[in-house]
Design an enzyme around this catalytic site. Structure first.
Site, mmCIF file in Angstrom:
data_model
loop_
_atom_site.group_PDB
_atom_site.id
_atom_site.type_symbol
_atom_site.label_atom_id
_atom_site.label_comp_id
_atom_site.label_asym_id
_atom_site.label_seq_id
_atom_site.Cartn_x
_atom_site.Cartn_y
_atom_site.Cartn_z
ATOM 1 N N ASN A 60 -10.270 -2.493 2.562
ATOM 2 C CA ASN A 60 -10.118 -2.557 1.237
ATOM 3 C C ASN A 60 -11.237 -2.223 0.272
ATOM 4 O O ASN A 60 -12.317 -2.242 0.949
ATOM 5 C CB ASN A 60 -9.577 -3.899 0.605
ATOM 6 C CG ASN A 60 -7.973 -4.375 0.933
ATOM 7 O OD1 ASN A 60 -7.448 -3.176 1.059
ATOM 8 N ND2 ASN A 60 -7.466 -5.348 0.960
ATOM 9 N N HIS B 48 0.718 -1.081 -0.001
ATOM 10 C CA HIS B 48 0.046 -0.105 0.153
ATOM 11 C C HIS B 48 0.912 1.217 -0.112
ATOM 12 O O HIS B 48 0.566 2.158 0.633
ATOM 13 C CB HIS B 48 -0.838 -0.095 1.174
ATOM 14 C CG HIS B 48 -2.246 -1.135 1.194
ATOM 15 N ND1 HIS B 48 -3.192 -0.822 0.622
ATOM 16 C CD2 HIS B 48 -1.956 -2.444 1.616
ATOM 17 C CE1 HIS B 48 -3.827 -2.053 0.963
ATOM 18 N NE2 HIS B 48 -3.118 -2.833 1.390
ATOM 19 N N TYR C 88 1.225 -4.436 11.793
ATOM 20 C CA TYR C 88 1.245 -2.943 11.486
ATOM 21 C C TYR C 88 2.069 -2.120 12.307
ATOM 22 O O TYR C 88 2.905 -1.482 12.006
ATOM 23 C CB TYR C 88 -0.267 -2.579 11.470
ATOM 24 C CG TYR C 88 -0.894 -2.767 10.427
ATOM 25 C CD1 TYR C 88 -1.648 -4.411 10.468
ATOM 26 C CD2 TYR C 88 -1.175 -1.940 9.232
ATOM 27 C CE1 TYR C 88 -2.127 -4.679 9.294
ATOM 28 C CE2 TYR C 88 -2.126 -2.433 8.128
ATOM 29 C CZ TYR C 88 -2.636 -3.751 8.060
ATOM 30 O OH TYR C 88 -3.341 -4.211 6.981
ATOM 31 N N HIS D 294 -3.682 1.078 12.188
ATOM 32 C CA HIS D 294 -3.516 -0.323 12.894
ATOM 33 C C HIS D 294 -5.118 -0.932 12.996
ATOM 34 O O HIS D 294 -5.909 -0.314 14.017
ATOM 35 C CB HIS D 294 -3.040 0.001 13.951
ATOM 36 C CG HIS D 294 -2.107 -1.273 14.724
ATOM 37 N ND1 HIS D 294 -3.164 -2.492 14.826
ATOM 38 C CD2 HIS D 294 -1.094 -1.513 15.281
ATOM 39 C CE1 HIS D 294 -2.543 -3.487 15.376
ATOM 40 N NE2 HIS D 294 -1.151 -3.027 15.605
HETATM 41 C C1 HEM Z 1 -8.096 -8.093 5.216
HETATM 42 C C2 HEM Z 1 -6.926 -8.118 5.073
HETATM 43 C C3 HEM Z 1 -6.030 -6.972 4.740
HETATM 44 C C4 HEM Z 1 -6.680 -5.559 4.423
HETATM 45 C C5 HEM Z 1 -8.176 -5.001 4.134
HETATM 46 C C6 HEM Z 1 -5.522 -4.717 4.654
HETATM 47 C C7 HEM Z 1 -5.289 -3.390 4.327
HETATM 48 C C8 HEM Z 1 -4.492 -2.623 4.355
HETATM 49 C C9 HEM Z 1 -4.438 -1.049 3.948
HETATM 50 C C10 HEM Z 1 -5.689 -0.233 3.763
HETATM 51 C C11 HEM Z 1 -3.095 -0.697 4.162
HETATM 52 C C12 HEM Z 1 -2.705 0.678 3.951
HETATM 53 C C13 HEM Z 1 -2.884 1.607 5.128
HETATM 54 C C14 HEM Z 1 -2.370 2.977 4.855
HETATM 55 O O1 HEM Z 1 -3.272 3.593 4.110
HETATM 56 O O2 HEM Z 1 -1.299 3.480 5.455
HETATM 57 C C15 HEM Z 1 -2.336 -1.844 4.633
HETATM 58 C C16 HEM Z 1 -0.828 -1.809 4.928
HETATM 59 C C17 HEM Z 1 -0.245 -2.775 5.413
HETATM 60 N N1 HEM Z 1 -0.859 -3.925 5.822
HETATM 61 FE FE1 HEM Z 1 -2.596 -4.552 5.542
HETATM 62 N N2 HEM Z 1 -4.459 -5.407 4.808
HETATM 63 C C18 HEM Z 1 -5.054 -6.785 5.109
HETATM 64 C C19 HEM Z 1 -4.197 -7.893 5.366
HETATM 65 C C20 HEM Z 1 -2.651 -7.710 5.803
HETATM 66 C C21 HEM Z 1 -1.983 -8.853 6.483
HETATM 67 C C22 HEM Z 1 -2.687 -10.145 6.760
HETATM 68 C C23 HEM Z 1 -0.821 -8.225 6.919
HETATM 69 C C24 HEM Z 1 0.238 -8.767 7.542
HETATM 70 C C25 HEM Z 1 0.076 -10.103 8.455
HETATM 71 C C26 HEM Z 1 -0.703 -6.829 6.538
HETATM 72 C C27 HEM Z 1 0.095 -5.925 6.615
HETATM 73 C C28 HEM Z 1 0.257 -4.805 6.361
HETATM 74 C C29 HEM Z 1 1.343 -3.702 6.351
HETATM 75 C C30 HEM Z 1 2.620 -4.122 6.883
HETATM 76 C C31 HEM Z 1 0.916 -2.499 5.850
HETATM 77 C C32 HEM Z 1 1.645 -1.281 5.789
HETATM 78 C C33 HEM Z 1 1.484 -0.432 7.058
HETATM 79 C C34 HEM Z 1 2.383 0.637 7.265
HETATM 80 O O3 HEM Z 1 3.543 0.678 6.577
HETATM 81 O O4 HEM Z 1 1.884 1.830 7.724
HETATM 82 N N3 HEM Z 1 -2.015 -6.603 5.871
HETATM 83 N N4 HEM Z 1 -3.033 -2.864 4.698
#
Ligand code: HEM
Length: 755
Positions: free
Chosen positions: A208, A136, A423, A400
């Site tokens: 999402n 993202h 996160y 988060h």
């Molecule tokens: C339903 C499943 C998921 C959705 C809807 C989702 C949604 C998102 C969204 C919208 C962001 C961007 C946030 C922003 O705008 O700063 C993001 C970032 C991220 N997501 Fe997910 N995600 C999902 C699953 C996962 C899973 C399973 C993991 C790890 C186990 C994960 C790890 C991350 C990480 C590491 C970031 C970057 C956060 C940052 O650097 O601030 N996500 N996710």
């Protein structure tokens, strides 16, 4: 060029407006203003020489609220964190006489190490970048306000959902795969992350635009992301899934099929972030003041409807305007066409098995059709201000899924549990230490008394000597709060005794019925687009076995889908190897067939020397009056008409491409001018023919008046073709075009489309 027209902005934004942490819009709508104004004041031709205080921000912008690192309202003006003073200074506030020449021994050097300004300027520059998000990374954001309807009060005690409670929000939209500098309109899932600054602490809904996820267990997240990211040897391709490693993984990993179906459908290429649904994906557990629980899935429903680009448009936009989505969001807010979503929930009884109508609610690869559990509106989100500084706000915001408030709890979804760890962990390195919650955009609007101390970039100045509990030296402060005092008490949830195992429940094994449900719910034109998308993506794979493997997955979803893709790839279509039930289609999953408001849409008006400028002016005003943006496209830049009533040109035949417009009008000349008018420059210009031809192919509404028919038919858009409106009265033509725009596309232009 066009930016000069209608600049109603002033550099004297009221300080009061900037002081207030109010979520209200800081700017009234400026009628007739073409969005995209870069600064708050029109620049002078010559370089300014008179020292003055920094200009105010534009009225459409808002900084984070003025709260301290520990959550107290500061009462400081919103500009308090902006630069101040009329003179260039060092970071220590010492005024500088020169910033263009380093300190040297004579004009020809060498440069002296003692030049503090040189070293400070270069050192800071050297450290301007921080790691981009691991996923993202590409995104943009806006401030807004959320208002609760009170309709959820029976099932959740969350204060921000109570009737008419207004809560400031910050929303970031994003692409998943691409790097920070990638194009907006690639085929991908979109993030829809909302930070609610509630009085009970911050609630983040990190969702999402697709309600089902690739994986059912978070431990596989690095696998899917490594597969989707560019190949590690050559770092190709950027920001897209059309490559071997992605299809290698998903063809071997059938639980991704539901998500992949959505991604290959038109949902993977939204027309605008304003026109996307949002989903919390996981099932959450809501709890009311009596301790009663309800399972719930969160939904965002866009007021502007759910609309997508065509694939060809998306590809063209990637080149013509890689910032298409972020520009669209910022422009809509600047123009006062505030994006809005209704917040809704699907509510389910909190039964022991946590299923609904046979669907496992803890499986994030499955949705519950709205026909079985309607989405009930519980509040409204309005985005009404652009950020003041991209880096400070959009880049540094940290969401988060574990940021919860009383009334909202989690379930045992194993995807969600891994997220709860991930996160905070990633943000420690992305934002350089443990104190990123103190960055202004991340500061809660509730009092902070957390006993967390020290660390890099600490900006709180905590008093007292006893940041531990129990203590008597600080009077026992801070005190814990039970549920009656607003404390967050996890819902006591019975855990079934079981052996420790690394396995999924048997209900997670069905990977095909939901992809089939989605496929059967699409209209023929949406199915055709989905077949084309699979064909494009698999066609980009080098390895035939990977294509064949994915065809086998598609054969198990639907034979017509598989046959269509196989035909496009020139491969035999395999027979199904698994039997799938045929779920009842869910019409709510289709985007086609409804009418929607046209606020914030862009209408191009092609004008040349033969055009009736009076009629153009009338149409332009009507477009603006309807909350849309009219852009004048002419053979050359500058202005048209007399100086008293001149029309500013925003695009030329050279700079305009059809993909920028939702509909195009051709301003013909008066009919009584006879054949002279037909000879206008638009009629013969191949760039105009290309523009109109593309718009026609992309099923956009087209209109023209006077002698415009000649220009349109030269582009193959004949009178009588669906969605081509010709008439003598320009205002009536516009009215019919706007009517068509309400359905987003002229679907009747496709034989396969709905009749
Ligand atoms: C339903 C499943 C998921 C959705 C809807 C989702 C949604 C998102 C969204 C919208 C962001 C961007 C946030 C922003 O705008 O700063 C993001 C970032 C991220 N997501 Fe997910 N995600 C999902 C699953 C996962 C899973 C399973 C993991 C790890 C186990 C994960 C790890 C991350 C990480 C590491 C970031 C970057 C956060 C940052 O650097 O601030 N996500 N996710």
């Amino acid at each position: 060029m066009g930016g000069a027209e209608g600049r109603h902005l002033s550099c004297t934004t009221e300080p009061e407006a900037l002081m207030s942490p109010s979520p209200k819009s800081p700017s009234p709508k400026s009628k007739g203003q073409i969005p995209g104004v870069p600064g708050s004041e029109a620049p002078s031709l010559a370089e300014p020489t008179e020292p003055r205080e920094p200009l105010a921000t534009r009225p459409d912008q808002r900084p984070p609220a003025a709260v301290s690192a520990t959550g107290s309202p500061t009462g400081a003006p919103g500009t308090a964190r902006a630069q101040s003073g009329a003179y260039l200074t060092t970071a220590q506030g010492v005024r500088l006489p020169d910033t263009d020449h380093s300190l040297k021994v004579g004009a020809r050097g060498p440069t002296l190490l003692q030049d503090h300004h040189l070293r400070e300027k270069i050192t800071h520059f050297d450290h301007e970048r921080i790691p981009e998000r691991v996923v993202h990374a590409r995104g943009a954001a806006a401030h807004g306000v959320f208002r609760g309807y009170g309709s959820a009060e029976q099932i959740t005690m969350a204060g921000f959902l109570a009737k008419d409670v207004e809560t400031p929000v910050f929303v970031r939209f994003s692409n998943v795969v691409g790097s920070r500098g990638s194009a907006d309109t690639v085929r991908d899932t979109r993030g829809f992350a909302t930070k609610f600054y509630t009085e009970q602490g911050t609630f983040d809904l990190v969702g999402n635009n697709i309600p089902v996820f690739f994986i059912q267990d978070g431990i596989k997240f690095p696998d899917i992301v490594h597969a989707a990211k560019p190949h590690p040897d050559v770092e190709i391709p950027q920001a897209q899934s059309a490559h071997d490693t992605f299809w290698d993984f998903v063809s071997l990993h059938t639980e991704a099929t539901a998500h992949v179906m959505w991604q290959m459908s038109d949902r993977g290429i939204p027309r605008s972030w304003r026109m996307m649904e949002g989903f919390g994906v996981h099932t959450f557990r809501l709890v009311n003041t009596d301790g009663e629980t309800t399972l719930a899935k969160f939904h965002w429903k866009p007021a502007a409807g759910v609309h997508s680009l065509f694939w060809e448009e998306a590809q063209m936009v990637s080149g013509v305007d890689p910032d298409f989505h972020r520009r669209d969001l910022a422009n809509a807010i600047e123009a006062g066409a505030y994006p809005e979503w209704e917040f809704g929930i699907q509510a389910f009884p909190d039964t022991d098995d946590q299923t609904f109508e046979g669907i496992d609610l803890l499986d994030p690869s499955k949705l519950v059709p709205e026909e079985l559990a309607p989405v009930q509106p519980i509040g409204r989100l309005t985005l009404n201000a652009n950020p003041t500084n991209y880096f400070a706000e959009t880049e540094q915001v940290a969401f988060h899924p574990g940021h919860l408030v009383p009334g909202i709890d989690i379930t045992d979804d194993p995807l969600l549990h891994a997220r709860l760890f991930s996160y905070l962990d990633t943000q420690l390195s992305r934002l350089g230490g443990p104190n990123f919650a103190q960055i202004p955009i991340n500061r809660p609007h509730a009092p902070i008394n957390d006993m967390l101390r020290d660390g890099m970039h600490q900006s709180a100045d905590q008093a007292g000597v006893a940041p531990y509990k129990p203590n008597s030296l600080d009077g026992g402060c801070p005190f814990t709060a039970g549920a009656g005092m607003g404390g967050y008490v996890e819902v006591p949830q019975r855990v079934t005794a079981a052996a420790k195992v690394r396995e999924s429940p048997s209900s997670y094994a069905d990977h095909l019925s939901q992809p089939r449900l989605f496929w059967l719910s699409l209209t023929p034109i949406e199915q055709e687009h989905t077949i084309e998308a699979f064909t494009f993506e698999l066609g980009k794979c080098y390895e035939t076995p990977i294509r064949q493997r994915q065809l086998q997955v598609l054969a198990n979803v639907d034979s017509a889908l598989c046959a269509g893709v196989a035909a496009g790839l020139g491969l035999p279509a395999p027979d199904a190897t698994e039997e799938v039930t045929s779920p009842r289609p869910s019409p709510a999953l289709s985007q086609v067939g409804q009418r929607w408001p046209t606020m914030g849409r862009t209408i191009g008006i092609i004008v040349d020397q033969a055009s009736d400028l009076g009629a153009v002016r009338g149409v332009k005003e009507a477009v603006t009056g309807g909350g849309m943006v009219p852009l004048i496209i002419a053979p050359r830049g500058g202005t048209l008409g007399s100086s008293a009533d001149e029309l500013v040109v925003q695009r030329t035949f050279l700079t305009a491409r059809s993909v920028e417009f939702d509909a195009i009008l051709v301003a013909g000349g008066p009919t009584d001018k006879g054949s002279d008018a037909v000879g206008g420059e638009a009629a013969g210009d191949p760039r105009v023919a290309l523009m109109l031809g593309e718009a026609f192919r992309h099923a956009k509404a087209l209109g023209g008046w006077g002698q415009a028919g000649a220009t349109l038919s030269a582009a193959g858009c004949d009178e009588g073709a669906p969605g081509v409106v010709l008439g003598q009265d320009a205002t009536q033509v516009l009215a019919q075009v706007v009517e068509l725009l309400g359905e987003h596309r002229v679907w009747a232009r496709f034989p396969a489309g709905p009749s």
